[in-house]
Design a protein around this motif. Structure first.
Motif, mmCIF file in Angstrom:
data_model
loop_
_atom_site.group_PDB
_atom_site.id
_atom_site.type_symbol
_atom_site.label_atom_id
_atom_site.label_comp_id
_atom_site.label_asym_id
_atom_site.label_seq_id
_atom_site.Cartn_x
_atom_site.Cartn_y
_atom_site.Cartn_z
ATOM 1 N N ILE A 153 0.837 -1.197 0.000
ATOM 2 C CA ILE A 153 0.000 0.000 0.000
ATOM 3 C C ILE A 153 0.874 1.251 0.000
ATOM 4 O O ILE A 153 1.923 1.291 0.655
ATOM 5 C CB ILE A 153 -0.920 0.010 1.240
ATOM 6 C CG1 ILE A 153 -1.827 -1.229 1.245
ATOM 7 C CG2 ILE A 153 -1.751 1.287 1.300
ATOM 8 C CD1 ILE A 153 -2.757 -1.341 0.072
ATOM 9 N N THR A 154 0.445 2.267 -0.701
ATOM 10 C CA THR A 154 1.105 3.572 -0.658
ATOM 11 C C THR A 154 0.303 4.478 0.263
ATOM 12 O O THR A 154 -0.898 4.695 0.055
ATOM 13 C CB THR A 154 1.188 4.200 -2.054
ATOM 14 O OG1 THR A 154 1.928 3.332 -2.911
ATOM 15 C CG2 THR A 154 1.875 5.558 -2.001
ATOM 16 N N GLY A 155 0.959 5.008 1.297
ATOM 17 C CA GLY A 155 0.244 5.873 2.227
ATOM 18 C C GLY A 155 1.144 6.339 3.345
ATOM 19 O O GLY A 155 2.340 6.025 3.382
ATOM 20 N N ASN A 156 0.579 7.084 4.266
ATOM 21 C CA ASN A 156 1.314 7.636 5.401
ATOM 22 C C ASN A 156 1.099 6.727 6.601
ATOM 23 O O ASN A 156 -0.028 6.597 7.083
ATOM 24 C CB ASN A 156 0.805 9.058 5.684
ATOM 25 C CG ASN A 156 1.591 9.737 6.787
ATOM 26 O OD1 ASN A 156 2.695 9.327 7.119
ATOM 27 N ND2 ASN A 156 1.012 10.779 7.373
ATOM 28 N N ALA A 157 2.173 6.096 7.086
ATOM 29 C CA ALA A 157 2.054 5.099 8.150
ATOM 30 C C ALA A 157 2.454 5.672 9.501
ATOM 31 O O ALA A 157 3.444 6.396 9.626
ATOM 32 C CB ALA A 157 2.915 3.881 7.840
ATOM 33 N N THR A 158 1.661 5.325 10.518
ATOM 34 C CA THR A 158 2.013 5.628 11.902
ATOM 35 C C THR A 158 1.946 4.331 12.705
ATOM 36 O O THR A 158 1.113 3.462 12.430
ATOM 37 C CB THR A 158 1.060 6.669 12.530
ATOM 38 O OG1 THR A 158 -0.276 6.164 12.501
ATOM 39 C CG2 THR A 158 1.117 7.983 11.763
ATOM 40 N N VAL A 159 2.852 4.220 13.687
ATOM 41 C CA VAL A 159 2.910 3.022 14.529
ATOM 42 C C VAL A 159 2.680 3.448 15.971
ATOM 43 O O VAL A 159 3.395 4.305 16.500
ATOM 44 C CB VAL A 159 4.270 2.304 14.405
ATOM 45 C CG1 VAL A 159 4.266 1.009 15.224
ATOM 46 C CG2 VAL A 159 4.606 2.016 12.942
ATOM 47 N N THR B 165 -1.486 2.381 11.393
ATOM 48 C CA THR B 165 -2.514 3.043 10.593
ATOM 49 C C THR B 165 -1.859 3.585 9.333
ATOM 50 O O THR B 165 -0.876 4.320 9.417
ATOM 51 C CB THR B 165 -3.186 4.187 11.360
ATOM 52 O OG1 THR B 165 -3.805 3.674 12.538
ATOM 53 C CG2 THR B 165 -4.244 4.874 10.496
ATOM 54 N N ILE B 166 -2.393 3.189 8.177
ATOM 55 C CA ILE B 166 -1.896 3.679 6.895
ATOM 56 C C ILE B 166 -2.984 4.546 6.283
ATOM 57 O O ILE B 166 -4.060 4.046 5.937
ATOM 58 C CB ILE B 166 -1.529 2.537 5.943
ATOM 59 C CG1 ILE B 166 -0.565 1.543 6.608
ATOM 60 C CG2 ILE B 166 -0.919 3.087 4.648
ATOM 61 C CD1 ILE B 166 -1.074 0.146 6.693
ATOM 62 N N THR B 167 -2.730 5.823 6.185
ATOM 63 C CA THR B 167 -3.693 6.743 5.591
ATOM 64 C C THR B 167 -3.423 6.843 4.099
ATOM 65 O O THR B 167 -2.304 7.143 3.679
ATOM 66 C CB THR B 167 -3.588 8.133 6.238
ATOM 67 O OG1 THR B 167 -3.767 8.004 7.654
ATOM 68 C CG2 THR B 167 -4.656 9.073 5.680
ATOM 69 N N THR B 168 -4.438 6.558 3.298
ATOM 70 C CA THR B 168 -4.307 6.614 1.845
ATOM 71 C C THR B 168 -5.212 7.715 1.303
ATOM 72 O O THR B 168 -6.004 8.318 2.031
ATOM 73 C CB THR B 168 -4.692 5.273 1.199
ATOM 74 O OG1 THR B 168 -6.110 5.084 1.312
ATOM 75 C CG2 THR B 168 -3.974 4.111 1.878
ATOM 76 N N GLN B 169 -5.121 7.970 0.008
ATOM 77 C CA GLN B 169 -5.963 9.011 -0.578
ATOM 78 C C GLN B 169 -7.432 8.611 -0.600
ATOM 79 O O GLN B 169 -8.309 9.458 -0.770
ATOM 80 C CB GLN B 169 -5.498 9.331 -1.997
ATOM 81 C CG GLN B 169 -5.586 8.156 -2.967
ATOM 82 C CD GLN B 169 -5.089 8.511 -4.357
ATOM 83 O OE1 GLN B 169 -4.643 9.619 -4.592
ATOM 84 N NE2 GLN B 169 -5.163 7.562 -5.277
ATOM 85 N N ASP B 170 -7.728 7.331 -0.409
ATOM 86 C CA ASP B 170 -9.113 6.856 -0.461
ATOM 87 C C ASP B 170 -9.680 6.455 0.887
ATOM 88 O O ASP B 170 -10.850 6.082 0.976
ATOM 89 C CB ASP B 170 -9.222 5.666 -1.419
ATOM 90 C CG ASP B 170 -8.889 6.052 -2.850
ATOM 91 O OD1 ASP B 170 -9.636 6.848 -3.427
ATOM 92 O OD2 ASP B 170 -7.873 5.569 -3.370
ATOM 93 N N GLY B 171 -8.874 6.495 1.936
ATOM 94 C CA GLY B 171 -9.364 6.055 3.235
ATOM 95 C C GLY B 171 -8.210 5.709 4.147
ATOM 96 O O GLY B 171 -7.185 6.391 4.169
#
Length: 281
Positions: free
Chosen positions: A89-95, A102-108
């Motif tokens: 997945i491509t997105g912004n990850a926080t641990v 949590t991986i925030t993507t452009q769709d959810g």
């Protein structure tokens, strides 16, 4: 790094310690920072850094960030490998401290709890909940494909049933267990799809209609209808009504209340009330 997260060799400069106790470590991808509380920020080649709460059990090295509780890997290029080979997945990850990702993507967003259970949000009103170990593929846009039976949960939140059986809109979260069983809540109850692709459709009279992968339909009254010679498969509409194609006269329908309508070729149909006795062939 704190909490046994790894050993880093600075590149392009020296590590520095700020007046408040924060640490900055230069690397080829940018600066790893550790704040006074032990929270870390790890850069990568992607558009977003990885934020890691103090106390999280992670390993930081040349391969990126590995979350040891659930096997999620945030790669150096910023992509995220989901556990159990569920996709990248491509997105912004926080641990978080407990290992939740949590991986925030452009769709959810996609979340992975410490045990590897995933929740996928999409453009619909309900999430998809996936047990750890389930054989699924998750795409950037939130599409979930259940590999054992071919069920697809779309980015809009609808469920595409296997073998072309139709598309339904769930009334609550769709769940996928570790064996590949899919449960889709509807107004009449739960449509279930087992790992082999057998579909069970609830009727609101407490009976069910069953659809096998080869198109054979088990009607609420116990009759079994085999697929027609044309190979046309039965379908389920958004309201849960089942249409069963036949070789002669027309389609048999099973309404969501369990009523069976059988065409007879004369323009007059035979209607069987829910639970009415009688064999249909």
């Amino acid at each position: 790094l704190p909490n046994g997260a790894g050993t880093i060799t600075p590149e392009g400069g020296d590590a520095t310690v700020g007046e408040d106790g924060s640490v900055t470590i230069p690397t080829q991808d940018g600066n790893i920072t550790v704040d006074p509380e032990g929270n870390m920020t790890v850069p990568n080649g992607g558009a977003h850094d990885t934020e890691i709460e103090a106390g999280a059990d992670v390993t930081v090295d040349e391969n990126g960030v590995t979350v040891n509780q659930n096997g999620t890997v945030i790669n150096p290029n910023g992509t995220v490998d989901l556990p159990n080979g569920a996709g990248t997945i491509t997105g912004n990850a926080t641990v978080e401290e407990d290992g939740s990702v949590t991986i925030t993507t452009q769709d959810g967003a996609i979340t992975v709890d410490p045990d590897g259970n995933m929740t996928v949000t999409n453009g619909g009103n309900h999430d998809t909940q996936i047990d750890a170990g389930a054989d699924v593929t998750v795409e950037d846009n939130g599409t979930v494909t259940v590999e054992p039976n071919g069920t697809v949960i779309t980015p809009e939140g609808t469920v595409e049933l296997p073998n072309g059986a139709g598309t339904v809109t769930p009334t609550g979260p769709v769940t996928v267990d570790k064996d590949g069983n899919v449960t889709t809540p509807t107004a009449n109850g739960e449509i279930t799809i087992d790992p082999d692709g057998n579909i069970t459709v609830p009727n609101n009279d407490n009976t069910t209609t069953g659809i096998k992968p080869d198109g054979t339909v088990e009607l609420p009254n116990g009759s079994e209808i085999v697929p027609p010679a044309s190979g046309e498969k039965p379908t389920i509409d958004a309201e849960g009504n089942v249409t069963v194609p036949t070789d002669n006269n027309g389609d048999i329908t099973v309404d969501q209340d369990g009523t069976i309508t059988v065409p007879n070729g004369t323009g007059n149909n035979t209607v069987l009330a829910p639970n009415a006795p009688g064999e249909i062939d």
